[in-house]
Design a protein around this motif. Structure first.
Motif, short mmCIF file in Angstrom:
data_model
loop_
_atom_site.label_atom_id
_atom_site.label_comp_id
_atom_site.label_asym_id
_atom_site.label_seq_id
_atom_site.Cartn_x
_atom_site.Cartn_y
_atom_site.Cartn_z
N LEU A 194 0.84 -1.19 0.00
CA LEU A 194 0.00 0.00 0.00
C LEU A 194 0.87 1.25 0.00
O LEU A 194 1.97 1.24 0.57
CB LEU A 194 -0.91 0.02 1.24
CG LEU A 194 -1.92 -1.13 1.36
CD1 LEU A 194 -2.73 -0.96 2.64
CD2 LEU A 194 -2.84 -1.18 0.15
N PRO A 195 0.41 2.33 -0.65
CA PRO A 195 1.21 3.57 -0.67
C PRO A 195 1.32 4.18 0.73
O PRO A 195 0.39 4.14 1.53
CB PRO A 195 0.41 4.48 -1.61
CG PRO A 195 -0.97 3.92 -1.63
CD PRO A 195 -0.83 2.46 -1.42
N SER A 196 2.50 4.72 1.01
CA SER A 196 2.76 5.32 2.32
C SER A 196 3.78 6.44 2.16
O SER A 196 4.60 6.42 1.24
CB SER A 196 3.30 4.25 3.28
OG SER A 196 3.77 4.83 4.47
N TYR A 197 3.71 7.42 3.05
CA TYR A 197 4.69 8.51 3.07
C TYR A 197 5.70 8.24 4.18
O TYR A 197 5.33 8.09 5.34
CB TYR A 197 4.01 9.85 3.27
CG TYR A 197 3.24 10.32 2.05
CD1 TYR A 197 3.89 10.90 0.98
CD2 TYR A 197 1.86 10.13 1.97
CE1 TYR A 197 3.20 11.31 -0.15
CE2 TYR A 197 1.15 10.54 0.86
CZ TYR A 197 1.83 11.13 -0.21
OH TYR A 197 1.14 11.51 -1.32
N ASN A 198 6.95 8.17 3.80
CA ASN A 198 8.03 7.87 4.74
C ASN A 198 8.97 9.06 4.88
O ASN A 198 9.19 9.81 3.92
CB ASN A 198 8.83 6.65 4.28
CG ASN A 198 7.97 5.41 4.20
OD1 ASN A 198 6.95 5.30 4.88
ND2 ASN A 198 8.37 4.46 3.37
N LEU A 199 9.57 9.19 6.05
CA LEU A 199 10.54 10.25 6.33
C LEU A 199 11.94 9.67 6.16
O LEU A 199 12.31 8.73 6.85
CB LEU A 199 10.35 10.78 7.75
CG LEU A 199 11.06 12.09 8.10
CD1 LEU A 199 10.48 13.24 7.28
CD2 LEU A 199 10.92 12.37 9.59
N THR A 200 12.71 10.21 5.19
CA THR A 200 14.05 9.70 4.92
C THR A 200 15.09 10.77 5.20
O THR A 200 14.79 11.96 5.29
CB THR A 200 14.17 9.24 3.46
OG1 THR A 200 13.91 10.36 2.59
CG2 THR A 200 13.18 8.12 3.16
N PHE A 201 16.33 10.31 5.31
CA PHE A 201 17.40 11.22 5.72
C PHE A 201 18.69 10.85 5.02
O PHE A 201 19.09 9.68 5.01
CB PHE A 201 17.58 11.12 7.25
CG PHE A 201 18.65 12.01 7.80
CD1 PHE A 201 18.52 13.39 7.78
CD2 PHE A 201 19.80 11.47 8.36
CE1 PHE A 201 19.50 14.21 8.31
CE2 PHE A 201 20.79 12.27 8.89
CZ PHE A 201 20.64 13.66 8.87
N VAL A 202 19.36 11.87 4.41
CA VAL A 202 20.67 11.68 3.78
C VAL A 202 21.69 12.43 4.62
O VAL A 202 21.69 13.67 4.66
CB VAL A 202 20.67 12.18 2.32
CG1 VAL A 202 22.07 12.01 1.71
CG2 VAL A 202 19.65 11.43 1.49
N ARG A 203 22.54 11.70 5.30
CA ARG A 203 23.47 12.28 6.26
C ARG A 203 24.44 13.26 5.61
O ARG A 203 24.81 14.29 6.20
CB ARG A 203 24.24 11.16 6.96
CG ARG A 203 24.87 11.59 8.27
CD ARG A 203 25.28 10.41 9.14
NE ARG A 203 26.25 9.56 8.49
CZ ARG A 203 26.09 8.25 8.29
NH1 ARG A 203 24.97 7.67 8.67
NH2 ARG A 203 27.02 7.52 7.72
N GLU A 204 24.87 12.98 4.37
CA GLU A 204 25.88 13.81 3.71
C GLU A 204 25.35 15.22 3.41
O GLU A 204 26.12 16.15 3.19
CB GLU A 204 26.33 13.15 2.41
CG GLU A 204 27.21 11.92 2.60
CD GLU A 204 26.41 10.69 2.99
OE1 GLU A 204 27.02 9.66 3.33
OE2 GLU A 204 25.16 10.74 2.96
N ARG A 205 24.04 15.39 3.37
CA ARG A 205 23.45 16.69 3.05
C ARG A 205 23.03 17.46 4.29
O ARG A 205 22.57 18.60 4.20
CB ARG A 205 22.24 16.51 2.15
CG ARG A 205 22.59 15.95 0.77
CD ARG A 205 21.33 15.69 -0.01
NE ARG A 205 21.62 15.11 -1.32
CZ ARG A 205 20.78 14.39 -2.04
NH1 ARG A 205 19.58 14.14 -1.57
NH2 ARG A 205 21.13 13.91 -3.21
#
Length: 629
Positions: A83-94
């Motif tokens: 099912l579609p979902s909104y996730n919180l992601t994180f890129v440490r280098e930025r």
């Protein structure tokens, strides 16, 4: 006295000026040549190096996670979907200062200390440069709004729309399917990291784990151009991922519902198998848990409740629960006696209510204290007489019983695609010598003769033994997956059991006739479930002792703690003429198999063989209460 006067030497001054201008000019020319040379060196000789560096700042290669394969039951009902979902992601280098960003994020979302600690652990997990880490999944509208408004304060943080696993049947299929959860460092050591570069989830337990490679698919690759803040400007190239293969199971979701309803309110397990294919039709362990809780990261308090509950909801009793098989094995004991010539169909003994070994004062009691009088093989199966099987076990001996029972899968893990299935325990002299440092005693053989003592079996093993009996010795190993993608799932067992052969085919009929009479005769221990039955069932009840009682003492369940009471068992197959289903039921601490386990089995048999007669509102408790009246 006259003064000496000096005049400017213009010619000399001009000469000096020209020399200085010339030197300055040469110095400027030299500087220009150095700059030109440096530019030439950087622009021409190191063109490839700096172009690559520029592209790395401007272009990034991103992994595209594949869509996980679906799981269906035998009739196409979906058991595991995306099912579609909104996730919180994180890129440490930025992010720059990672800790500061995480602190701001925790304040914005009002996270608890445990949630903040878990988020920090995910952020600092080892990943490829510029690969995103999953911080939170299944964001609600309010969380999305809070992050969006404060995005300028959250460098490296992004909201991504992704597909997330969902299990429509929840606890009903939890132990079979397992679940997916976030990938840990431990998980990454066991897989190809390149294939999981864009994936945040991996199968944990059950089918999700067993068929992880097929369900996961192959990762895709996307080259994108970004600005200085890391925002994607355009997609430069793209290699699409390969979707994971879908699986179709032998399992019937509706039969699974019936079995779960029948076991409602009990701790126990039920396994039903198709004797023709070995396909598992239903497999229920109660109590259960909701696998959806684990997908997005389970609440620590809820997880703590699950793992500390005395009812063990996360423990799969069907394949890992080890119980004394009790009287469900008496037909196999009878078959062993016939095959080894220890008894025949007409061999009789007199049962006074107990059995006594030579030169031993101990009395081994029959469940009916006054005894059954004169009994032969068939009657001993029908009334579940213990004394007959004490005598039979003593005359057979453990050295003949153990290898004979192993032919039916006891003490062996024969499951093809059920990870974690236990092999149970089929004890013998060598086992006791190795594990207890003691010799084997004759009294222990008597306990084995009625399925007690050291003998332990899982519900899956008991059901499998019924499959072999229903097939009159032909082996089909239990399995859960039927189709992988569009192809039949091929599983090659390393050690496929050999078919069980007996010297006279009528031996099969003699023990099966006894099991038929258990259900359909007026003296059978399961006679109360035969009312209105429209097919011929072969069955055997069993009552497994949990807590031993002293010599001469009478069992009284009311004086025991609930968890010290006997387990109730039933095993059988139907129709006898053309077996379509074999099953085993174990109900923990529920008393006699005839009053508790047998009615549960009848519900499942009816649902599979005469579904139009099934009452959707009935539970096992209803049937048990009705039989006790």
């Amino acid at each position: 006295m006259s003064e000496k006067r000096t005049f400017k030497n213009l010619k000399l001054e001009q000469s000096i000026f020209r020399e200085r201008v010339f030197v300055a000019f040469l110095f400027v020319i030299l500087l220009v040549l150095v700059l030109v040379g440096r530019m030439l060196y950087l622009q021409v000789y190191q063109y490839d190096i700096y172009t690559t560096r520029s592209d790395k700042n401007r272009m990034h290669v991103r992994a595209i996670p594949p869509t996980r394969g679906l799981i269906f039951d035998r009739n196409g009902r979906i058991l595991a979907e995306n099912l579609p979902s909104y996730n919180l992601t994180f890129v440490r280098e930025r992010a720059g200062d990672t800790a500061a960003v995480l602190d701001v994020l925790a304040d914005i979302l009002e996270l608890s200390e445990e949630q903040k600690e878990d988020m920090s652990k995910q952020a600092y997990s080892r990943r490829r440069p510029f690969q995103s880490a999953l911080l939170l999944s299944q964001l609600d509208d309010e969380q999305i709004a809070r992050v969006s408004v404060n995005r300028y304060r959250l460098p490296g943080v992004d909201i991504e729309a992704q597909l997330i696993r969902h299990y429509p049947y929840g606890p009903l299929t939890a132990h079979i399917l397992g679940y997916v959860s976030r990938i840990s460092e431990k998980d990454l050591k066991k897989v190809d990291r390149s294939q999981y570069a864009g994936t945040h989830y991996i199968g944990k337990g059950g089918i999700e784990r067993q068929y992880e490679t097929a369900l996961h698919g192959r990762v895709g690759v996307q080259t994108v151009e970004t600005n200085a803040r890391g925002r994607v400007l355009q997609v430069l190239s793209e290699e699409l991922p390969e979707q994971g293969e879908s699986l179709s199971l032998y399992l019937d979701a509706e039969l699974q519902k019936v079995a779960a309803r029948a076991l409602a309110g009990f701790r126990g397990a039920l396994v039903a198998i198709d004797p023709n294919t070995g396909g598992i039709l239903a497999m229920v362990s109660t109590p259960s848990f909701d696998p959806n809780l684990f997908v997005g990261g389970i609440n620590p308090d809820i997880y703590r409740q699950l793992i500390t509950s005395p009812d063990l909801p996360m423990f799969d009793r069907t394949i890992r629960g080890k119980y004394p098989p009790a009287s469900t094995i008496k037909a196999f004991m009878g078959l062993a006696g016939l095959e080894h010539g220890v008894v025949n169909a007409t061999t009789t003994i007199y049962d006074p209510g107990w059995y006594q070994l030579p030169n031993d004062s101990r009395l081994y009691r029959n469940w009916k204290r006054v005894g059954h009088g004169k009994v032969n093989l068939k009657r001993s199966i029908v009334v579940s007489n213990d004394t007959y099987f004490y005598n039979l076990a003593y005359n057979l001996g453990i050295d003949r019983i153990q290898p004979f029972m192993k032919q039916f899968g006891f003490g062996i893990n024969t499951a093809l695609d059920l990870p974690g299935a236990s092999s149970g325990l089929m004890p013998g002299r060598e086992w006791k010598k190795a594990h207890r440092k003691l010799p084997w005693f004759p009294g222990e053989t008597l306990s084995i003769g009625i399925g007690q003592g050291y003998w332990l079996a899982t519900p899956l093993q008991i059901a499998t033994s019924m499959v072999v009996l229903a097939n009159r010795g032909k082996w089909v190993q239990p399995r859960i997956v039927e189709m992988q993608g569009r192809n039949q799932a091929h599983l090659n067992p390393e050690n496929k059991p050999e078919d069980v052969s007996v010297s006279k085919p009528e031996y099969w009929d003699q023990v099966i006739d006894g099991m038929v009479a258990v259900v359909h005769s007026s003296t059978g221990t399961a006679r109360r479930i035969s009312k209105g039955i429209r097919y011929t069932m072969a069955g055997k009840t069993g009552t497994a002792q949990v807590k031993g009682i002293k010599q001469g003492e009478k069992y009284d369940a009311s004086k025991l703690h609930e968890r010290h009471r006997d387990h109730a068992l039933f095993a059988g197959f139907a129709p006898v003429e053309n077996p379509q289903i074999a099953l085993a039921v174990v109900v923990e601490n529920a008393g006699g198999g005839s009053t508790t386990a047998a009615p549960i089995a009848r519900m499942v048999f009816d649902a599979w063989l005469t579904p139009e007669r099934l009452k959707s509102t009935k539970t096992a408790s209803d049937l048990v209460d009705g039989n006790r009246q």
